[in-house]
Design a protein around this motif. Structure first.
Motif, PDB file in Angstrom:
ATOM      1  N   THR A 149       0.880  -1.208   0.101  1.00 40.71           N
ATOM      2  CA  THR A 149      -0.079   0.019   0.032  1.00 40.71           C
ATOM      3  C   THR A 149       1.054   1.404   0.032  1.00 40.71           C
ATOM      4  N   ASP A 150       0.238   2.503  -0.289  1.00 46.50           N
ATOM      5  CA  ASP A 150       1.026   3.645  -0.142  1.00 46.50           C
ATOM      6  C   ASP A 150       1.838   4.291   0.877  1.00 46.50           C
ATOM      7  N   GLY A 151       1.248   3.327   2.088  1.00 46.76           N
ATOM      8  CA  GLY A 151       1.812   3.619   3.292  1.00 46.76           C
ATOM      9  C   GLY A 151       3.268   3.318   3.297  1.00 46.76           C
ATOM     10  N   ILE A 152       3.673   2.526   2.479  1.00 43.30           N
ATOM     11  CA  ILE A 152       5.183   2.076   2.558  1.00 43.30           C
ATOM     12  C   ILE A 152       5.919   2.994   1.663  1.00 43.30           C
ATOM     13  N   ILE A 153       5.560   3.389   0.455  1.00 44.41           N
ATOM     14  CA  ILE A 153       6.402   4.281  -0.534  1.00 44.41           C
ATOM     15  C   ILE A 153       6.147   5.845  -0.155  1.00 44.41           C
ATOM     16  N   GLU A 154       5.071   6.078   0.714  1.00 45.36           N
ATOM     17  CA  GLU A 154       5.075   7.543   1.135  1.00 45.36           C
ATOM     18  C   GLU A 154       5.452   7.900   2.488  1.00 45.36           C
ATOM     19  N   ALA A 155       6.204   6.831   3.130  1.00 44.83           N
ATOM     20  CA  ALA A 155       6.532   7.090   4.468  1.00 44.83           C
ATOM     21  C   ALA A 155       7.988   7.955   4.127  1.00 44.83           C
ATOM     22  N   ARG A 156       8.020   8.931   5.143  1.00 45.10           N
ATOM     23  CA  ARG A 156       9.080   9.769   4.834  1.00 45.10           C
ATOM     24  C   ARG A 156      10.063   9.884   6.133  1.00 45.10           C
ATOM     25  N   ASP A 157      11.359  10.205   5.883  1.00 45.47           N
ATOM     26  CA  ASP A 157      12.198  10.418   7.095  1.00 45.47           C
ATOM     27  C   ASP A 157      12.273  11.853   7.678  1.00 45.47           C
ATOM     28  N   ALA A 158      13.239  12.162   8.422  1.00 47.44           N
ATOM     29  CA  ALA A 158      13.138  13.152   9.007  1.00 47.44           C
ATOM     30  C   ALA A 158      13.327  14.487   7.924  1.00 47.44           C
ATOM     31  N   ASP A 159      14.125  14.060   7.017  1.00 49.96           N
ATOM     32  CA  ASP A 159      14.275  15.108   6.031  1.00 49.96           C
ATOM     33  C   ASP A 159      13.291  15.269   4.930  1.00 49.96           C
ATOM     34  N   GLY A 160      12.187  14.487   5.071  1.00 43.97           N
ATOM     35  CA  GLY A 160      11.105  14.445   4.068  1.00 43.97           C
ATOM     36  C   GLY A 160      11.275  13.659   2.831  1.00 43.97           C
ATOM     37  N   ARG A 161      12.098  12.711   2.920  1.00 41.30           N
ATOM     38  CA  ARG A 161      12.536  11.881   1.854  1.00 41.30           C
ATOM     39  C   ARG A 161      11.697  10.559   1.905  1.00 41.30           C
ATOM     40  N   PHE A 162      11.085  10.152   0.790  1.00 39.52           N
ATOM     41  CA  PHE A 162      10.144   9.021   0.745  1.00 39.52           C
ATOM     42  C   PHE A 162      10.998   7.567   0.753  1.00 39.52           C
ATOM     43  N   TYR A 163      10.395   6.720   1.293  1.00 39.74           N
ATOM     44  CA  TYR A 163      11.268   5.345   1.631  1.00 39.74           C
ATOM     45  C   TYR A 163      11.358   4.795  -0.018  1.00 39.74           C
ATOM     46  N   PRO A 164      12.689   4.837  -0.171  1.00 39.29           N
ATOM     47  CA  PRO A 164      12.971   3.915  -1.446  1.00 39.29           C
ATOM     48  C   PRO A 164      12.956   2.490  -1.544  1.00 39.29           C
ATOM     49  N   LEU A 165      11.677   2.113  -1.809  1.00 40.37           N
ATOM     50  CA  LEU A 165      11.211   0.788  -1.789  1.00 40.37           C
ATOM     51  C   LEU A 165      12.083  -0.239  -2.776  1.00 40.37           C
ATOM     52  N   THR A 166      12.196   0.433  -3.958  1.00 43.42           N
ATOM     53  CA  THR A 166      12.964  -0.406  -5.036  1.00 43.42           C
ATOM     54  C   THR A 166      14.382  -0.453  -4.822  1.00 43.42           C
ATOM     55  N   GLU A 167      14.987   0.273  -4.027  1.00 44.93           N
ATOM     56  CA  GLU A 167      16.442   0.236  -3.683  1.00 44.93           C
ATOM     57  C   GLU A 167      16.537  -0.872  -2.822  1.00 44.93           C
ATOM     58  N   ARG A 168      15.474  -1.094  -1.814  1.00 45.92           N
ATOM     59  CA  ARG A 168      15.244  -1.958  -0.797  1.00 45.92           C
ATOM     60  C   ARG A 168      15.041  -3.362  -1.178  1.00 45.92           C
ATOM     61  N   ALA A 169      14.934  -3.653  -2.402  1.00 46.25           N
ATOM     62  CA  ALA A 169      14.380  -4.986  -2.596  1.00 46.25           C
ATOM     63  C   ALA A 169      15.326  -6.033  -2.216  1.00 46.25           C
ATOM     64  N   TYR A 170      16.486  -5.834  -2.066  1.00 39.45           N
ATOM     65  CA  TYR A 170      17.663  -6.989  -1.862  1.00 39.45           C
ATOM     66  C   TYR A 170      17.411  -7.511  -0.447  1.00 39.45           C
ATOM     67  N   LEU A 171      16.511  -6.629   0.484  1.00 35.46           N
ATOM     68  CA  LEU A 171      16.046  -7.187   1.753  1.00 35.46           C
ATOM     69  C   LEU A 171      15.430  -8.311   1.634  1.00 35.46           C
ATOM     70  N   LEU A 172      14.608  -8.458   0.581  1.00 37.07           N
ATOM     71  CA  LEU A 172      13.640  -9.864   0.419  1.00 37.07           C
ATOM     72  C   LEU A 172      14.534 -10.965   0.068  1.00 37.07           C
ATOM     73  N   LYS A 173      15.799 -11.142   0.167  1.00 33.69           N
ATOM     74  CA  LYS A 173      16.632 -12.409  -0.166  1.00 33.69           C
ATOM     75  C   LYS A 173      16.486 -13.514   0.709  1.00 33.69           C
ATOM     76  N   GLU A 174      15.996 -13.084   1.971  1.00 36.46           N
ATOM     77  CA  GLU A 174      16.036 -14.059   3.196  1.00 36.46           C
ATOM     78  C   GLU A 174      15.040 -15.306   2.523  1.00 36.46           C
ATOM     79  N   PRO A 175      15.671 -16.456   2.886  1.00 39.71           N
ATOM     80  CA  PRO A 175      14.931 -17.862   2.408  1.00 39.71           C
ATOM     81  C   PRO A 175      13.458 -17.817   2.789  1.00 39.71           C
ATOM     82  N   ASP A 176      13.219 -17.336   3.986  1.00 37.77           N
ATOM     83  CA  ASP A 176      12.040 -17.550   4.734  1.00 37.77           C
ATOM     84  C   ASP A 176      11.146 -16.169   4.203  1.00 37.77           C
ATOM     85  N   PRO A 177       9.959 -16.082   3.841  1.00 35.07           N
ATOM     86  CA  PRO A 177       9.097 -14.933   3.270  1.00 35.07           C
ATOM     87  C   PRO A 177       8.731 -14.029   4.514  1.00 35.07           C
ATOM     88  N   GLU A 178       8.538 -14.790   5.721  1.00 29.22           N
ATOM     89  CA  GLU A 178       8.251 -13.974   6.696  1.00 29.22           C
ATOM     90  C   GLU A 178       9.284 -13.317   7.341  1.00 29.22           C
TER      91      GLU A 178
END
Length: 331
Positions: free
Chosen positions: A272-301
């Motif tokens: 949902t847009d609560g992911i990509i519209e989350a901002r840090d203290a400087d107002g930058r949106f969460y870079p979901l596409t740049e964090r795709a590598y975090l999904l490499k864990e074997p267990d999906p949960e």
């Protein structure tokens, strides 16, 4: 607090009378303790009053007697406050248990295995201690394939939860009954149109995984993210964007289905847009596409939890909107 009053009174001397401030102890005791603690604090305050009254030469003075009476009165009031607080806490526990039961019915745990797929969900509510809000998700294993919905209801509160229940109920029936994803979308549009009034709406994305193909139907929702087995990423987009559910009469009658290959080793993330519209203290949106590598864990949960923790670290505080993620993989 009472010790501070006593020390200040002794240091300053009998010239300044801080005796009435002793009643602050039993006044605040009901906020953090029960009957026994409140009564003990009240008794300690009375003993302290006797000592300070003797030190300040107030034992025969009317002001000292009034202070004793005020400490007794505040202690009795504190005991009554404790009784009322306990009663309200019991009522709140009852309401919470009912709400949790309703939440489990509305957002049931998704099946970890659906057909040939594994599924995992992460949900973070923007409201403290809440488990559900305006975001919704569901996974249904139908004869045509595994069908999924992730959506976001406009607004929040009980009204948003009620609308989410309507959408999920319609999807759970349509996903099993309808022959294709377009007809599922039509059922949802009719259900939401009957439920919502005015300009309220629900953004949603529907997905169907059958064979090695993923088909999508997008009602004004953020694009799905497909992570290939080689680490590359793809954001499938529809040929033409459709309006959210509830606004169909203001635009095209229905969205056009679009698809992409979904092979063993690939991952499909709906959010949902609560992911990509989350901002840090400087107002930058969460870079979901740049964090795709975090999904490499074997267990999906575990993979989704890594992504969720990174999101919370990016925000460094409470989320401003509900955030839901649903991850699909082949077994």
């Amino acid at each position: 607090m009472m010790a501070t009053v006593a020390v200040v009174d002794v240091v300053v001397g009998p010239s300044m009378h801080f005796l009435p401030l002793v009643s602050l102890g039993p006044a605040f005791a009901p906020l953090v303790g029960g009957w026994r603690r409140t009564a003990c604090v009240g008794g300690t305050a009375l003993l302290l009053c006797v000592g300070l009254a003797w030190y300040d030469n107030l034992t025969d003075v009317r002001r000292g007697s009034m202070t004793f009476a005020s400490v007794v009165g505040v202690t009795i009031a504190g005991l009554l406050a404790v009784s009322m607080r306990r009663k309200r806490e019991a009522e709140l526990d009852s309401v919470r248990s009912i709400a949790e039961a309703a939440q489990r019915v509305l957002l049931k745990p998704v099946p970890r295995l659906a057909g040939r797929l594994r599924a995992a969900v992460s949900y973070t509510s923007a409201v403290a201690e809440a488990r559900i809000g305006g975001d919704l998700y569901e996974v249904v294993a139908a004869s045509q394939g595994v069908r999924v919905i992730v959506g976001d209801v406009q607004g929040n509160g009980l009204e948003a939860v009620e609308t989410a229940a309507v959408v999920l109920g319609a999807f759970r029936e349509a996903a099993l009954d309808e022959a294709d994803l377009v007809r599922v979308g039509r059922r949802l549009e009719r259900s939401v149109a009957r439920q919502l009034d005015g300009e309220k709406f629900v953004t949603a994305i529907l997905a169907e995984v059958s064979g090695h193909q993923a088909t999508f139907l997008n009602f004004g929702h953020p694009a799905p993210m497909v992570i290939r087995s080689d680490g590359t990423m793809h954001l499938p987009e529809p040929p033409a964007y459709a309006l959210p559910l509830g606004l169909g009469e203001h635009g095209p009658a229905e969205p056009e289905p679009f698809g992409t290959d979904f092979l063993p080793g690939d991952q499909l993330l709906l959010y949902t847009d609560g992911i990509i519209e989350a901002r840090d203290a400087d107002g930058r949106f969460y870079p979901l596409t740049e964090r795709a590598y975090l999904l490499k864990e074997p267990d999906p949960e575990a993979a989704l939890e890594s992504l969720r923790q990174d999101l919370l670290q990016h925000v460094n505080g409470p989320l401003q909107d509900d955030a839901a993620m649903l991850l699909l993989r082949y077994r």
